[in-house]
Design a protein around this motif. Structure first.
Motif, mmCIF file in Angstrom:
data_model
loop_
_atom_site.group_PDB
_atom_site.id
_atom_site.type_symbol
_atom_site.label_atom_id
_atom_site.label_comp_id
_atom_site.label_asym_id
_atom_site.label_seq_id
_atom_site.Cartn_x
_atom_site.Cartn_y
_atom_site.Cartn_z
ATOM 1 N N TYR A 108 -6.274 26.308 22.799
ATOM 2 C CA TYR A 108 -5.055 25.729 23.357
ATOM 3 C C TYR A 108 -4.518 26.600 24.492
ATOM 4 N N GLU A 109 -3.981 25.951 25.491
ATOM 5 C CA GLU A 109 -3.382 26.647 26.637
ATOM 6 C C GLU A 109 -1.933 26.181 26.813
ATOM 7 N N ILE A 110 -1.060 27.119 27.140
ATOM 8 C CA ILE A 110 0.353 26.803 27.350
ATOM 9 C C ILE A 110 0.642 26.849 28.851
ATOM 10 N N TYR A 111 1.220 25.749 29.353
ATOM 11 C CA TYR A 111 1.505 25.620 30.787
ATOM 12 C C TYR A 111 3.007 25.463 31.030
ATOM 13 N N VAL A 112 3.454 26.028 32.143
ATOM 14 C CA VAL A 112 4.852 25.871 32.586
ATOM 15 C C VAL A 112 4.852 25.446 34.051
ATOM 16 N N LEU A 113 5.940 24.798 34.459
ATOM 17 C CA LEU A 113 6.087 24.456 35.879
ATOM 18 C C LEU A 113 6.748 25.601 36.643
ATOM 19 N N LYS A 114 7.562 26.374 35.947
ATOM 20 C CA LYS A 114 8.185 27.554 36.560
ATOM 21 C C LYS A 114 8.444 28.589 35.471
ATOM 22 N N GLU A 115 8.414 29.851 35.869
ATOM 23 C CA GLU A 115 8.611 30.942 34.926
ATOM 24 C C GLU A 115 10.034 30.939 34.383
ATOM 25 N N LYS A 116 10.157 30.971 33.061
ATOM 26 C CA LYS A 116 11.471 31.065 32.425
ATOM 27 C C LYS A 116 11.286 31.374 30.949
ATOM 28 N N ASN A 117 12.374 31.673 30.281
ATOM 29 C CA ASN A 117 12.314 31.965 28.863
ATOM 30 C C ASN A 117 11.987 30.682 28.096
ATOM 31 N N ILE A 118 10.866 30.715 27.400
ATOM 32 C CA ILE A 118 10.402 29.504 26.715
ATOM 33 C C ILE A 118 11.036 29.389 25.332
ATOM 34 N N LYS A 119 11.764 28.313 25.149
ATOM 35 C CA LYS A 119 12.406 28.045 23.867
ATOM 36 C C LYS A 119 11.800 26.816 23.175
ATOM 37 N N THR A 120 11.482 25.808 23.989
ATOM 38 C CA THR A 120 10.953 24.559 23.425
ATOM 39 C C THR A 120 9.608 24.210 24.042
ATOM 40 N N LEU A 121 8.627 23.942 23.183
ATOM 41 C CA LEU A 121 7.295 23.548 23.638
ATOM 42 C C LEU A 121 6.996 22.129 23.191
ATOM 43 N N GLY A 122 6.308 21.384 24.047
ATOM 44 C CA GLY A 122 5.883 20.037 23.699
ATOM 45 C C GLY A 122 4.379 19.993 23.487
ATOM 46 N N TYR A 123 3.935 19.131 22.602
ATOM 47 C CA TYR A 123 2.499 18.993 22.356
ATOM 48 C C TYR A 123 2.197 17.550 21.980
ATOM 49 N N LEU A 124 0.938 17.172 22.122
ATOM 50 C CA LEU A 124 0.509 15.822 21.786
ATOM 51 C C LEU A 124 0.285 15.703 20.286
ATOM 52 N N ASN A 125 0.870 14.703 19.697
ATOM 53 C CA ASN A 125 0.758 14.499 18.256
ATOM 54 C C ASN A 125 -0.443 13.624 17.924
ATOM 55 N N ILE A 126 -1.598 13.997 18.478
ATOM 56 C CA ILE A 126 -2.806 13.202 18.257
ATOM 57 C C ILE A 126 -3.914 14.027 17.632
ATOM 58 N N TYR A 127 -3.666 15.313 17.451
ATOM 59 C CA TYR A 127 -4.673 16.172 16.856
ATOM 60 C C TYR A 127 -4.445 16.302 15.358
ATOM 61 N N GLU A 128 -5.528 16.235 14.611
ATOM 62 C CA GLU A 128 -5.425 16.355 13.162
ATOM 63 C C GLU A 128 -4.973 17.750 12.748
ATOM 64 N N ASP A 129 -5.107 18.723 13.652
ATOM 65 C CA ASP A 129 -4.756 20.094 13.308
ATOM 66 C C ASP A 129 -3.418 20.517 13.919
ATOM 67 N N SER A 130 -2.510 19.569 14.122
ATOM 68 C CA SER A 130 -1.199 19.910 14.683
ATOM 69 C C SER A 130 -0.448 20.902 13.791
ATOM 70 N N LYS A 131 -0.784 20.904 12.492
ATOM 71 C CA LYS A 131 -0.130 21.858 11.588
ATOM 72 C C LYS A 131 -0.481 23.294 11.963
ATOM 73 N N TYR A 132 -1.693 23.486 12.523
ATOM 74 C CA TYR A 132 -2.074 24.828 12.945
ATOM 75 C C TYR A 132 -1.281 25.270 14.170
ATOM 76 N N ILE A 133 -0.949 24.317 15.042
ATOM 77 C CA ILE A 133 -0.128 24.628 16.207
ATOM 78 C C ILE A 133 1.228 25.139 15.735
ATOM 79 N N LYS A 134 1.765 24.486 14.734
ATOM 80 C CA LYS A 134 3.073 24.892 14.205
ATOM 81 C C LYS A 134 3.015 26.300 13.607
ATOM 82 N N GLU A 135 1.900 26.620 12.974
ATOM 83 C CA GLU A 135 1.753 27.951 12.385
ATOM 84 C C GLU A 135 1.662 29.034 13.459
ATOM 85 N N LYS A 136 1.010 28.699 14.589
ATOM 86 C CA LYS A 136 0.835 29.668 15.670
ATOM 87 C C LYS A 136 2.103 29.843 16.503
#
Length: 464
Positions: A108-136
Motif C-alpha cells: 500500500y502507498e499513501i498519497y497526498v496532494l500537499k504536505e500537511k499533518n495527516i489526520k484522516t485517510l481515505g481508502y477503497l472499501n473493496i479489499y477483503e483485507d481492509s481490516k489489516y489497513i485499520k491495524e496498520k
C-alpha cells in the motif's frame, strides 16, 4: 610410512564415496519423481559401482598401479555423485519454493496532494483485507469509499488529508493516465501479508482431468505481490488421453468479477484483488471449476531469455515497444535480449488488432524460448536456468502433486497432443468496476468463441 599414508587416503576415499552416494540416493528418493522400479535400477547401479571400486581398493591382490587408477576413478565418481546431488537439491528447492506457504502480499502507498499533518485517510472499501489497513493505521482516522471516483473526489474536496492505494491499483491509474497520480506525492508505504484460503476442488492429477489457470503477473517485484494479470490462460489437462487444451483469454476481456454484483471489469483488473479472484473469474466465464493456478512473473522471461543468449523472433512490421522505448523491432527476423523479448510480448498499441496480436507475440516468445531450452547445448546451463526461474512461479499445487504427476508421466512416456484456441471480441469503451464511471478500453466477449471454448473444454474433460 608411505604404505600407511596410501591406506589412509584409500579408506578416506571409500568413506567419502559411501557418504556421497548414500546422500545422492536419499535426495533422489526425496525428489519423488521416479517410480519404484527406476529408483531400484539406479540404486543397484550405484551399489554395484561402489562394490566394484571398494573391492578393487581393498583387495590385496590388486596391483598398486591398479589401485591408484581406481583411487582416481573413485574421486571422479564421487564428484559425479556430488554434482548430481547439488542439481537434485536445487530442483527440490525450486519446486518447494513454488509450493510453499500460500500467501499474497499487498503493498500500500499513501498519497497526498500537499504536505500537511495527516489526520484522516481515505481508502477503497473493496479489499477483503481492509481490516489489516485499520491495524496498520491505528493512530489515524480512516474513511472508506466504495469507488475510486468518490475517494479521489474526497481528497480534492479536502474531506480527507491523504489516500491509501494498493500498489497494483496505482499502476492501473498510471496506465489510464489519471490526473491524481501525476499531481499527488507518495509519502509512505506499508505491506500487508495475507494467507490464501483453499477454495479449490482438488483431484488426483495423475488420472483425473483438471484445469490449470495460468496468470502472468505484470509485477517486477516478488511473485507473491498482488498485481494485475496480463496473461490469462486456462489449461485443460487430461492425463488419460494425454491431451492438453490451451484457452487464451484477452487481458481486456469485459467480464463480471467473481463475487461481485457491480459493473463488469477488465479481466486483467481481477488480479488486483488476488490471483484466486482472477482464477475464479475465469472459471465463471467458462462455467468451469478451476482446480489449480500457476502464477508467473514477467521477470522470468527477462532472466531466462538472457541465460539462453536471447531468442530470434519474426515481426510482421516495424514497432517501437511502449514497455521499453529503447527496444526497436524491425520487420523480419530480430534477435532479442530478455528486456526486449518481454517488451515485444507485451506490445499491443502498435497493431491494428491490439490485444489479439499481443497474444500471438506471447505465443511466439514462449515457442522460441522452449525451442532454445530443448537444445542440448543449454543442459550445461541447467543451474543458471533454474536460478533465473527461481522465485518467479507460484502455485497452489502441493509438492507431492507436482512430483506425482511427473512420476506418472515418466512411467507412461506418452507424447502429449496440444491444441490452442483464443477467445475473441469487439472493441469498446465502457465503465469498469475498478475505475468507476471513467470509460476504459475493453473487449466485449464474442459469445460464439466463448461457447466454442466451453464445448471444447467439456469434450477434453470428458475424454473426447
Amino acid at each position: 610410512m608411505k604404505t600407511k599414508i596410501f591406506n589412509i587416503i584409500k579408506y578416506f576415499l571409500i568413506t567419502i564415496l559411501i557418504i556421497i552416494s548414500t546422500y545422492l540416493l536419499y535426495k533422489i528418493y526425496k525428489l519423488n519423481i521416479l517410480v519404484i522400479k527406476y529408483y531400484i535400477i539406479i540404486l543397484l547401479i550405484v551399489l554395484l559401482l561402489n562394490i566394484l571400486f571398494i573391492f578393487k581398493l581393498i583387495r590385496k591382490k590388486t596391483s598398486k598401479i591398479s589401485k591408484i587408477i581406481f583411487m582416481i576413478l573413485t574421486i571422479l565418481i564421487s564428484l559425479l555423485y556430488l554434482y548430481g546431488t547439488i542439481y537434485i537439491d536445487k530442483t527440490i528447492k525450486f519446486v518447494s519454493n513454488m509450493t510453499e506457504e500460500k500467501y499474497e502480499t499487498r503493498k500500500y502507498e499513501i498519497y497526498v496532494l500537499k504536505e500537511k499533518n495527516i489526520k484522516t485517510l481515505g481508502y477503497l472499501n473493496i479489499y477483503e483485507d481492509s481490516k489489516y489497513i485499520k491495524e496498520k493505521q491505528k493512530t489515524r482516522k480512516l474513511k472508506s469509499y466504495e469507488d475510486i471516483g468518490s475517494l479521489l473526489g474526497a481528497i480534492y474536496n479536502n474531506e480527507i488529508d491523504a489516500v491509501i492505494l494498493d500498489k497494483a491499483y496505482v499502476e492501473m491509474l498510471k496506465e489510464n493516465d489519471v490526473d491524481f497520480i501525476k499531481e499527488a506525492k507518495k509519502i509512505e508505504e506499508f505491506e500487508v501479508r495475507k494467507i490464501n484460503e483453499e477454495t479449490i476442488k482438488k483431484v488426483d492429477i495423475r488420472k483425473d482431468p483438471f484445469i490449470l489457470y495460468i496468470s502472468g503477473s505484470d509485477s517486477r517485484g516478488s511473485i507473491n505481490l498482488v498485481a494485475r494479470s496480463d496473461v490469462n490462460i486456462a489449461v485443460v489437462i487430461n492425463p488419460k488421453t494425454n491431451k492438453i487444451l490451451l484457452v487464451s483469454i484477452p487481458r481486456d476481456y469485459y467480464v463480471r468479477l467473481n463475487g461481485t454484483t457491480g459493473s463488469k471489469d477488465k479481466l486483467t483488473h481481477a488480479g488486483i484483488y488476488g490471483v484466486e479472484k482472477s482464477m475464479n473469474t475465469v472459471g465463471d466465464l467458462l462455467e468451469q471449476d478451476m482446480n489449480y493456478y500457476l502464477k508467473v512473473g514477467f521477470q522470468t522471461v527477462v532472466n531466462v531469455v538472457d541465460v539462453v543468449d536471447g531468442i530470434d523472433i519474426y515481426s510482421e512490421q516495424d514497432i517501437k515497444t511502449d514497455a521499453n522505448r529503447s527496444c526497436k523491432v524491425k520487420k523480419g527476423i530480430n534477435h532479442l535480449d530478455g528486456e526486449c523479448a518481454l517488451a515485444f510480448s507485451r506490445e499491443r498499441h502498435s497493431y491494428q488488432t491490439g490485444d489479439r496480436h499481443r497474444g500471438e507475440n506471447q505465443q511466439q516468445v514462449i515457442t522460441k524460448l522452449v525451442e532454445k531450452l530443448n537444445n542440448p547445448k543449454y543442459l550445461t546451463r541447467y543451474n543458471q536456468i533454474l536460478k533465473a526461474m527461481d522465485g518467479s512461479f507460484k502455485t497452489n499445487m502441493t509438492y507431492e502433486e507436482i512430483t506425482n504427476f511427473i512420476k506418472y508421466q515418466l512411467n507412461n512416456l506418452r507424447k502429449w497432443k496440444v491444441e490452442s484456441i483464443s477467445l475473441d471480441g469487439t472493441d469498446s469503451m465502457q465503465s469498469t468496476y475498478s475505475m468507476g464511471n471513467r470509460k476504459l478500453y475493453v473487449m466485449i466477449p464474442n459469445e460464439k468463441t466463448v461457447a466454442t471454448a466451453k464445448e471444447k473444454i467439456n469434450a477434453y474433460l470428458g475424454g473426447n
